[in-house]
Write a protein that holds these residues in place. Structure first.
Motif, mmCIF file in Angstrom:
data_model
loop_
_atom_site.group_PDB
_atom_site.id
_atom_site.type_symbol
_atom_site.label_atom_id
_atom_site.label_comp_id
_atom_site.label_asym_id
_atom_site.label_seq_id
_atom_site.Cartn_x
_atom_site.Cartn_y
_atom_site.Cartn_z
ATOM 1 N N HIS A 168 -26.978 15.232 -26.083
ATOM 2 C CA HIS A 168 -26.887 13.547 -26.399
ATOM 3 C C HIS A 168 -28.049 13.083 -25.567
ATOM 4 O O HIS A 168 -28.124 11.739 -25.739
ATOM 5 C CB HIS A 168 -25.518 13.017 -25.772
ATOM 6 N N ASP B 46 -28.068 0.414 -27.131
ATOM 7 C CA ASP B 46 -27.012 1.515 -26.770
ATOM 8 C C ASP B 46 -27.227 1.488 -25.332
ATOM 9 O O ASP B 46 -28.152 1.939 -24.591
ATOM 10 C CB ASP B 46 -27.300 2.615 -27.402
ATOM 11 N N LEU C 6 -31.438 12.027 -25.794
ATOM 12 C CA LEU C 6 -32.630 11.778 -26.824
ATOM 13 C C LEU C 6 -34.043 11.431 -26.257
ATOM 14 O O LEU C 6 -34.049 10.506 -25.579
ATOM 15 C CB LEU C 6 -32.144 11.034 -27.905
ATOM 16 N N ASP D 45 -34.846 4.173 -22.733
ATOM 17 C CA ASP D 45 -34.979 3.106 -23.876
ATOM 18 C C ASP D 45 -33.786 2.764 -24.526
ATOM 19 O O ASP D 45 -33.031 3.495 -25.438
ATOM 20 C CB ASP D 45 -35.723 3.497 -24.835
ATOM 21 N N CYS E 190 -39.237 6.485 -21.726
ATOM 22 C CA CYS E 190 -38.320 7.841 -21.573
ATOM 23 C C CYS E 190 -36.852 7.307 -21.376
ATOM 24 O O CYS E 190 -36.067 7.901 -21.889
ATOM 25 C CB CYS E 190 -38.558 8.583 -20.565
ATOM 26 N N ASP F 209 -28.482 6.429 -12.769
ATOM 27 C CA ASP F 209 -28.047 6.593 -14.231
ATOM 28 C C ASP F 209 -29.011 6.697 -14.891
ATOM 29 O O ASP F 209 -29.407 7.363 -15.642
ATOM 30 C CB ASP F 209 -27.046 5.546 -14.567
ATOM 31 N N THR G 208 -31.267 9.896 -16.665
ATOM 32 C CA THR G 208 -31.739 10.172 -18.153
ATOM 33 C C THR G 208 -33.325 10.121 -18.503
ATOM 34 O O THR G 208 -33.458 11.104 -19.058
ATOM 35 C CB THR G 208 -31.211 8.913 -18.789
ATOM 36 N N SER H 255 -27.421 13.805 -15.187
ATOM 37 C CA SER H 255 -27.855 13.689 -16.896
ATOM 38 C C SER H 255 -27.816 15.211 -17.212
ATOM 39 O O SER H 255 -28.497 15.886 -16.639
ATOM 40 C CB SER H 255 -28.794 13.139 -17.304
#
Ligand code: AMP
Ligand code: MG
Length: 334
Positions: free
Chosen positions: A251, A165, A253, A113, A111, A279, A283, A235
């Motif tokens: 944003h 990223d 994904l 990545d 989840c 963090d 996400t 997030s």
């Protein structure tokens, strides 16, 4: 700063630290600046507040120069161009963040990545122009996304075309580095706010009150939490998005599909000691959704979380429930 950036900063800066009187100290210094594509607000109290603030800003800029994939000679840009790097040729922080990310990807069942750079590029979230990619484009990119394509042994090896990223962990990791740096200085307390990431440090008599943005009206709060010496990271689908034909594309994904995660949540706030973990988990939990996410948090005693559903209901994990004060009319699910 252009208007778009200013509006974006405004949305992000809504996680705010609500001062209590004991926290307003004589030698409090603060600074706001733009880095890592977001607004950064630092507030430090204590004898060496000035020096600490200057060094903190320098350190944030230095680490941004290493991790950003939009800065030409950063470690991540070099790895994305060459699909490999020896550990000797990159900064130790890059090795550490990649190892941590690799572990977190496995732990969250993909989840979270960092190999989804191709998806992020297709949506244009790091570009001026954002757009909805076609299903074919996303299917093609899918072949070049997945943690299994990232090998860490003596160095870093990416399968061809994989793009890293660090957008979902770099701000938190950098916050932790700054918290470590601040230990060298004679300071009483600090509030570090990097985009949606807040860390509060200091041994004041009363805990900090940290406001959590209401995703439906991000300039208002859904409630606040009472915390000390920890990271609070949110997030949310309101932080970075565009709308097309009445649909909001945000944003965060789902790495398995390339589409914005759509598991019924509007935001997830994670509270834990490490900002890097907070963090990445914020996400990941957003992608997991409420049911899987709350189970994950209850199985990880080192983290707490506050989920806000698309309907505006709030669910707190067991360890943070008593520290959360909802604002009036906010429905808390027990
Ligand atoms: P955050 O605001 O911390 O949730 O991070 C979102 C940013 O991280 C996005 O702008 C992307 O650059 C990247 N990202 C989006 N979804 C994911 C995901 N599921 N795992 C890792 N990185 C992601
Ligand atoms: Mg994150």
């Amino acid at each position: 700063m252009n208007i778009k950036k200013a509006a974006f900063c405004y949305a992000l800066s809504i996680i705010m630290v609500l001062f209590t009187s004991c926290q307003v100290m004589s030698s409090t210094k603060s600074i706001d600046f733009f880095a890592m594509d977001t607004v950064i607000s630092l507030k430090i109290s204590g004898k060496q507040a000035d020096t600490a603030l200057t060094q903190t800003k320098k350190e944030i800029k230095r680490l941004e120069g290493i991790f950003s994939n939009t800065i030409e000679h950063s470690d991540i840009s070099m790895i994305n161009q060459n699909f490999q790097a020896d550990f000797e040729t990159i900064h130790p922080e890059t090795k550490e963040i990649l190892q941590l990310s690799n572990h977190l990807s496995e732990e969250t069942n993909g989840c979270f990545d960092i190999t989804l750079g191709n998806f992020v590029k297709l949506w244009g979230f790091t570009e001026e122009t954002k757009r909805v990619p076609s299903p074919i484009e996303l299917q093609q990119a899918q072949q070049h996304v997945g943690n299994a394509h990232l090998k860490l042994a003596d160095g870093i090896l990416l399968e061809q075309q994989i793009q890293l990223d660090l957008g979902a962990i770099a701000k938190g990791y950098i916050t932790d580095q700054v918290v470590n740096l601040l230990q060298q200085y004679d300071i009483d307390s600090a509030i570090l706010s990097i985009g949606g990431n807040v860390s509060v440090i200091g041994n004041q008599q009363q805990p900090f009150q940290v406001g959590i943005a209401n995703p439906m009206q991000p300039n208002t709060l859904i409630g606040s939490i009472s915390v000390s010496n920890c990271a609070i990271v949110t997030s949310g689908d309101y932080q970075r998005y565009f709308e097309q034909d009445g649909i909001r594309y945000h944003h965060i994904l789902d790495p398995k599909t390339g589409y914005p995660a759509n598991q019924g949540l509007s935001s997830v706030t994670v509270i834990c000691e490490s900002a890097a973990l907070a963090d990445a988990y914020a996400t990941a939990l957003f992608v997991m959704g409420l049911d899987t996410g709350i189970q994950f948090v209850e199985n990880h005693p080192e983290i707490e979380a506050i989920f806000v559903t698309k309907e505006g209901q709030v669910k707190c994990s067991t360890g943070i429930d008593s520290q959360f004060t909802p604002h009036s009319n906010v429905q808390v699910i027990s």
